[in-house]
Write a protein that holds these residues in place. Structure first.
Motif, PDB file in Angstrom:
ATOM      1  N   ARG A   4       0.829  -1.211   0.000  1.00 57.61           N
ATOM      2  CA  ARG A   4       0.000   0.000   0.000  1.00 57.61           C
ATOM      3  C   ARG A   4       0.860   1.256   0.000  1.00 57.61           C
ATOM      4  N   LEU A   5       2.035   1.199   0.648  1.00 63.48           N
ATOM      5  CA  LEU A   5       2.925   2.354   0.640  1.00 63.48           C
ATOM      6  C   LEU A   5       3.518   2.577  -0.751  1.00 63.48           C
ATOM      7  N   ILE A   6       3.946   1.488  -1.414  1.00 63.95           N
ATOM      8  CA  ILE A   6       4.496   1.609  -2.776  1.00 63.95           C
ATOM      9  C   ILE A   6       3.429   2.118  -3.739  1.00 63.95           C
ATOM     10  N   PHE A   7       2.210   1.580  -3.623  1.00 59.31           N
ATOM     11  CA  PHE A   7       1.119   2.013  -4.498  1.00 59.31           C
ATOM     12  C   PHE A   7       0.787   3.488  -4.265  1.00 59.31           C
ATOM     13  N   TYR A   8       0.835   3.931  -3.020  1.00 61.64           N
ATOM     14  CA  TYR A   8       0.550   5.336  -2.717  1.00 61.64           C
ATOM     15  C   TYR A   8       1.603   6.254  -3.339  1.00 61.64           C
ATOM     16  N   VAL A   9       2.869   5.890  -3.246  1.00 62.49           N
ATOM     17  CA  VAL A   9       3.940   6.722  -3.826  1.00 62.49           C
ATOM     18  C   VAL A   9       3.768   6.814  -5.343  1.00 62.49           C
ATOM     19  N   ILE A  10       3.384   5.699  -5.975  1.00 63.08           N
ATOM     20  CA  ILE A  10       3.190   5.709  -7.435  1.00 63.08           C
ATOM     21  C   ILE A  10       2.013   6.612  -7.804  1.00 63.08           C
ATOM     22  N   THR A  11       0.912   6.495  -7.082  1.00 57.96           N
ATOM     23  CA  THR A  11      -0.264   7.297  -7.412  1.00 57.96           C
ATOM     24  C   THR A  11      -0.062   8.781  -7.090  1.00 57.96           C
ATOM     25  N   VAL A  12       0.796   9.114  -6.139  1.00 55.91           N
ATOM     26  CA  VAL A  12       1.084  10.523  -5.875  1.00 55.91           C
ATOM     27  C   VAL A  12       1.735  11.162  -7.082  1.00 55.91           C
ATOM     28  N   VAL A  13       2.606  10.410  -7.779  1.00 63.05           N
ATOM     29  CA  VAL A  13       3.284  10.929  -8.973  1.00 63.05           C
ATOM     30  C   VAL A  13       2.362  10.901 -10.186  1.00 63.05           C
ATOM     31  N   VAL A  14       1.617   9.822 -10.346  1.00 61.58           N
ATOM     32  CA  VAL A  14       0.793   9.647 -11.545  1.00 61.58           C
ATOM     33  C   VAL A  14      -0.554  10.347 -11.408  1.00 61.58           C
ATOM     34  N   ALA A  15      -1.229  10.168 -10.286  1.00 59.20           N
ATOM     35  CA  ALA A  15      -2.579  10.711 -10.092  1.00 59.20           C
ATOM     36  C   ALA A  15      -2.646  11.375  -8.724  1.00 59.20           C
ATOM     37  N   SER A  16      -2.078  12.570  -8.628  1.00 58.61           N
ATOM     38  CA  SER A  16      -2.096  13.308  -7.365  1.00 58.61           C
ATOM     39  C   SER A  16      -3.549  13.602  -6.952  1.00 58.61           C
ATOM     40  N   PRO A  17      -3.909  13.591  -5.676  1.00 58.06           N
ATOM     41  CA  PRO A  17      -3.063  13.575  -4.477  1.00 58.06           C
ATOM     42  C   PRO A  17      -2.679  12.197  -3.974  1.00 58.06           C
ATOM     43  N   GLY A  18      -2.964  11.136  -4.680  1.00 57.62           N
ATOM     44  CA  GLY A  18      -2.577   9.801  -4.265  1.00 57.62           C
ATOM     45  C   GLY A  18      -3.750   8.993  -3.737  1.00 57.62           C
ATOM     46  N   ILE A  19      -3.584   7.680  -3.769  1.00 54.70           N
ATOM     47  CA  ILE A  19      -4.631   6.752  -3.336  1.00 54.70           C
ATOM     48  C   ILE A  19      -4.056   5.810  -2.284  1.00 54.70           C
ATOM     49  N   TRP A  20      -4.790   5.660  -1.198  1.00 54.97           N
ATOM     50  CA  TRP A  20      -4.416   4.706  -0.153  1.00 54.97           C
ATOM     51  C   TRP A  20      -5.246   3.440  -0.297  1.00 54.97           C
ATOM     52  N   ILE A  21      -4.575   2.299  -0.309  1.00 50.28           N
ATOM     53  CA  ILE A  21      -5.282   1.026  -0.234  1.00 50.28           C
ATOM     54  C   ILE A  21      -5.491   0.704   1.239  1.00 50.28           C
ATOM     55  N   PHE A  22      -6.709   0.300   1.587  1.00 50.70           N
ATOM     56  CA  PHE A  22      -7.079   0.070   2.988  1.00 50.70           C
ATOM     57  C   PHE A  22      -6.678   1.276   3.847  1.00 50.70           C
ATOM     58  N   PRO A  23      -7.330   2.421   3.660  1.00 45.52           N
ATOM     59  CA  PRO A  23      -6.933   3.642   4.382  1.00 45.52           C
ATOM     60  C   PRO A  23      -7.058   3.541   5.900  1.00 45.52           C
ATOM     61  N   LYS A  24      -7.894   2.625   6.403  1.00 46.14           N
ATOM     62  CA  LYS A  24      -8.070   2.488   7.859  1.00 46.14           C
ATOM     63  C   LYS A  24      -7.303   1.301   8.425  1.00 46.14           C
ATOM     64  N   LEU A  25      -6.249   0.878   7.729  1.00 44.92           N
ATOM     65  CA  LEU A  25      -5.501  -0.300   8.166  1.00 44.92           C
ATOM     66  C   LEU A  25      -4.874  -0.089   9.537  1.00 44.92           C
ATOM     67  N   PHE A  26      -4.385   1.122   9.803  1.00 48.05           N
ATOM     68  CA  PHE A  26      -3.731   1.411  11.082  1.00 48.05           C
ATOM     69  C   PHE A  26      -4.607   2.271  11.994  1.00 48.05           C
ATOM     70  N   ALA A  27      -5.877   2.429  11.656  1.00 49.69           N
ATOM     71  CA  ALA A  27      -6.785   3.223  12.489  1.00 49.69           C
ATOM     72  C   ALA A  27      -7.247   2.407  13.692  1.00 49.69           C
ATOM     73  N   ASP A  28      -7.736   3.111  14.700  1.00 49.48           N
ATOM     74  CA  ASP A  28      -8.205   2.467  15.927  1.00 49.48           C
ATOM     75  C   ASP A  28      -9.654   2.010  15.735  1.00 49.48           C
ATOM     76  N   VAL A  29      -9.819   0.970  14.914  1.00 50.24           N
ATOM     77  CA  VAL A  29     -11.142   0.406  14.615  1.00 50.24           C
ATOM     78  C   VAL A  29     -11.056  -1.111  14.731  1.00 50.24           C
ATOM     79  N   GLY A  30     -12.184  -1.769  14.507  1.00 50.40           N
ATOM     80  CA  GLY A  30     -12.221  -3.225  14.577  1.00 50.40           C
ATOM     81  C   GLY A  30     -11.479  -3.874  13.424  1.00 50.40           C
ATOM     82  N   PHE A  31     -11.363  -5.229  13.491  1.00 46.10           N
ATOM     83  CA  PHE A  31     -10.606  -5.954  12.471  1.00 46.10           C
ATOM     84  C   PHE A  31     -11.252  -5.825  11.101  1.00 46.10           C
TER      85      PHE A  31
END
Length: 270
Positions: free
Chosen positions: A172-199
């Motif tokens: 997801r970090l590599i994909f975000y860096v690529i999308t920041v260059v190609v399609a700004s402002p970038g795309i996060w895969i699973f944006p709540k992966l590290f959020a304080d939420v359930g599984f």
């Protein structure tokens, strides 16, 4: 304490109920940490529906009866009246210093320190469970082959899940860096992966644009109100007509006007 052993069963049940119900605060008495509470909290607890459902306890229907029962519990030293002082450490959040008062009584506005630990069955059960786990680990070579094989598969599965989690984080970090260059402002895969939420919520939504957080509309409204209050309108007539003039209500202009004003101008043709 010896006095607690002499207490009637009804008084012990009341002390047990209060120990498990009251929200305890942590204080320091002669360098030792103790739980303490305020008298009015105990009075409210004895008047609660939970206490009315108990059996083998003194009946309590009003505040006077509650104080009488609590006085009896205090007489058997389940808790003692203390004086609360300042913080025991340099921080304001440090436990408060406590000092036992010689004259024991019960009042709603006083503080009381616990000298009763309550039921210890959870502590004993936890100790037995820890000893059993340690013995089971030491005796692992003596386990039946089927159990050892099951533990091996279980450990491999846990390691696989941990490895998958790190792999998703790297991808997801590599994909975000690529999308920041190609399609700004970038795309996060699973944006709540590290959020304080359930599984399950950690993987919802699947992707999301990395958009900056919008400012609240209330703050914008307050700013516009402040700007609007800084100016007033002045109306004057000239040659039979009129024009509108904005006057800044700053500190320099306030002595002259705080609101709209009308200026009379003589007509030159008259």
């Amino acid at each position: 304490m010896e006095q607690q052993l002499k207490a009637p069963p009804e008084i012990k049940n009341v002390a047990q109920f209060l120990r498990s119900t009251l929200k305890a605060r942590v204080g320091a008495l002669n360098g030792k940490r103790l739980d303490y509470f305020k008298g009015k909290s105990a009075i409210k607890a004895l008047q609660s529906p939970a206490y009315q459902k108990l059996k083998d306890v003194p009946p309590v229907t009003n505040e006077t009866q509650a104080v009488t029962v609590l006085q009896a519990v205090n007489a058997f030293a389940f808790f003692l009246r203390v004086q609360r002082g300042g913080p025991s450490g340099s921080s304001s959040s440090s436990p408060k210093n406590l000092q036992i008062i010689q004259e024991q009584m019960f009042a709603a506005d006083e503080y009381y320190a616990w000298f009763f630990e309550g039921s210890q069955w959870t502590t004993y059960a936890g100790g037995i469970l820890m000893v059993a786990i340690m013995l089971a680990g030491v005796m692992f070579p003596l386990w039946p082959p089927i159990m050892r094989l099951g533990v091996w598969y279980l450990s491999i599965g846990m390691l696989g899940l941990i490895g998958l989690f790190f792999a998703i984080a790297i991808v997801r970090l590599i994909f975000y860096v690529i999308t920041v260059v190609v399609a700004s402002p970038g795309i996060w895969i699973f944006p709540k992966l590290f959020a304080d939420v359930g599984f399950v919520e950690s993987f919802i939504p699947l992707w999301e644009w990395d958009l900056p957080k919008k400012k609240s509309k209330k703050k914008k409204g307050e700013k516009t109100d402040k700007k609007g209050k800084g100016k007033a309108t002045a109306v004057s007539t000239n040659g039979g007509g009129a024009f509108i003039e904005e006057v800044d209500e700053s500190a320099d202009s306030r002595p002259h006007s705080r609101s709209a004003r009308v200026e009379e101008v003589e007509d030159e043709d008259a």
